[in-house]
Write an enzyme that holds these catalytic residues in place. Structure first.
Site, short mmCIF file in Angstrom:
data_model
loop_
_atom_site.label_atom_id
_atom_site.label_comp_id
_atom_site.label_asym_id
_atom_site.label_seq_id
_atom_site.Cartn_x
_atom_site.Cartn_y
_atom_site.Cartn_z
CD1 TRP A 104 -2.26 -2.24 1.53
CD2 TRP A 104 -3.00 -1.04 -0.20
NE1 TRP A 104 -3.27 -2.95 0.93
CE2 TRP A 104 -3.75 -2.24 -0.13
CE3 TRP A 104 -3.29 -0.12 -1.21
CZ2 TRP A 104 -4.77 -2.54 -1.03
CZ3 TRP A 104 -4.30 -0.42 -2.11
CH2 TRP A 104 -5.03 -1.61 -2.02
CG ASP A 178 -3.01 4.33 4.52
OD1 ASP A 178 -3.90 4.07 5.35
OD2 ASP A 178 -2.98 3.84 3.37
CE LYS A 202 -8.14 -2.18 5.17
NZ LYS A 202 -7.94 -3.24 4.17
#
Length: 367
Positions: A104, A178, A202
């Site tokens: 990511w 992030d 999440k």
């Protein structure tokens, strides 16, 4: 109906607390005596504004967010933030420092410069290690004149996590993080960051909303040339109502924040997450090599536990047979392979125990 519990080990959308889902079920057709579902309620109504206000205040309480930070509930996922942070906060700068530690952060690195001429400088790269270890802050090649330093605190696909959150000394650029796959899983010091953003799917709620926490002074960098829908300042000036927000995901997020409070807050949640992760890693390490995890022990994620038998066909069989037992979505990320167990806040210890029981049985049959 199954005759055994079903545990969702998906990396996202991840499992949600049963208590949250039951409350949402109870209120689906009639929220708080209004006779309406939150899904159909005007986002400008007093009732929804109350939902939004309480969600923000509960989040502030859980994370101890200082008063000089703004909170937004935006759309577009973390992927949209890869570009938004550059468009808003790199205006007038020549460089952004980018730390790449897995899938990511690598994606963020490749995307951040697409709508700007700013140089996205590779400040650290975990690729030479095969993304099995994390470069420490002392290894980051960062410049005091950079707009900000971007990193991902927990790499969902690769199973790495900064066990100690990176911090930078005074005079260095702000940290932009992030935090999608670990937010609210442990206590953090928000004041160490310029910006924190996190997709909800999440640890917060369903897909569709992204939490963004911004240090107020950084908003001075936002240019009027940035289109309103991508402009943080516009969203804040409109109290998060520049366009229709993701009303139902925000409502579920608010329920999750309250659930976390009833669990004892982030201190208790962190202790439970530590126990779940330690228990699962112990089962892997004590399997006599049948299961392996190649991540450096200091960088092992407590949210996304990756492991493998070393045999791709056997790994596929593991995920398939686990599914028959109600242990769902255990296949690893497509570019990584193996297995991945995402054990977010709402995954109970019983779910981890059920997974370990299956691992033991599977090893007995195929080991």
């Amino acid at each position: 109906m199954t005759n055994h519990p079903v545990y969702n080990f998906s990396s996202g959308p991840g499992t949600l607390p049963e208590a949250v889902l039951r409350t949402a079920q109870h209120e689906m057709l009639d929220y708080n005596g209004t006779g309406m579902s939150v899904m159909t309620m005007s986002h400008r109504s007093d009732m929804f504004m109350s939902i939004l206000h309480h969600a923000e205040q509960d989040l502030r309480g859980l994370l101890a967010i200082p008063d000089n930070y703004k909170v937004l509930f935006l759309q577009g996922g973390a992927n949209a933030q890869f570009n938004m942070v550059v468009m808003n906060f790199a205006n007038g700068f020549k460089r952004v420092d980018s730390v790449v530690t897995g899938n990511w952060s690598a994606t963020a690195h490749s995307q951040m410069g697409k709508l700007s001429d700013v140089d996205i400088h590779l400040a650290a790269d975990g690729k030479p290690s095969g993304y099995t270890a994390l470069p420490g802050v002392g290894e980051w090649d960062i410049d005091a004149g950079s707009a900000f330093v971007h990193f991902v605190s927990n790499e969902t696909a690769n199973g790495l996590q900064y066990r100690t959150m990176p911090t930078l000394p005074e005079g260095m650029p702000p940290l932009v993080c992030d935090m999608s796959s670990e937010i609210l899983s442990r206590k953090i010091n928000v004041a160490d960051f310029g910006v924190i953003y996190a997709g909800a799917q999440k640890n917060i709620g369903p897909a569709g909303v992204t939490v963004v926490i911004i240090r107020e002074d950084l908003l001075e960098r936002c240019s009027d040339r940035v289109p309103n829908v991508w402009n943080y300042k516009t969203h804040i000036n409109k109290q998060g109502m520049y366009n229709t927000p993701a009303t139902y995901p925000i409502y579920i997020a608010g329920l999750t924040f309250r659930w976390l409070q009833t669990q004892g807050g982030l201190k208790k949640m962190e202790a439970l997450n530590d126990l779940k992760a330690e228990t699962l890693y112990s089962a892997i390490d004590n399997s006599g090599g049948f299961y392996t995890n190649n991540i450096h022990p200091d960088a092992r994620s407590k949210m996304n536990v990756v492991f493998s038998t070393g045999n791709a066909d056997l790994d596929k069989r593991f995920a398939l047979e686990a599914s028959f037992r109600g242990l769902e979505f255990l296949s690893g990320y497509k570019s990584v392979g193996g297995m991945r167990a995402s054990i977010y806040n709402a995954m109970p210890l019983e779910g981890v125990a059920a997974l370990i029981d299956f691992m033991t049985e599977f090893q007995r049959r195929y080991g």
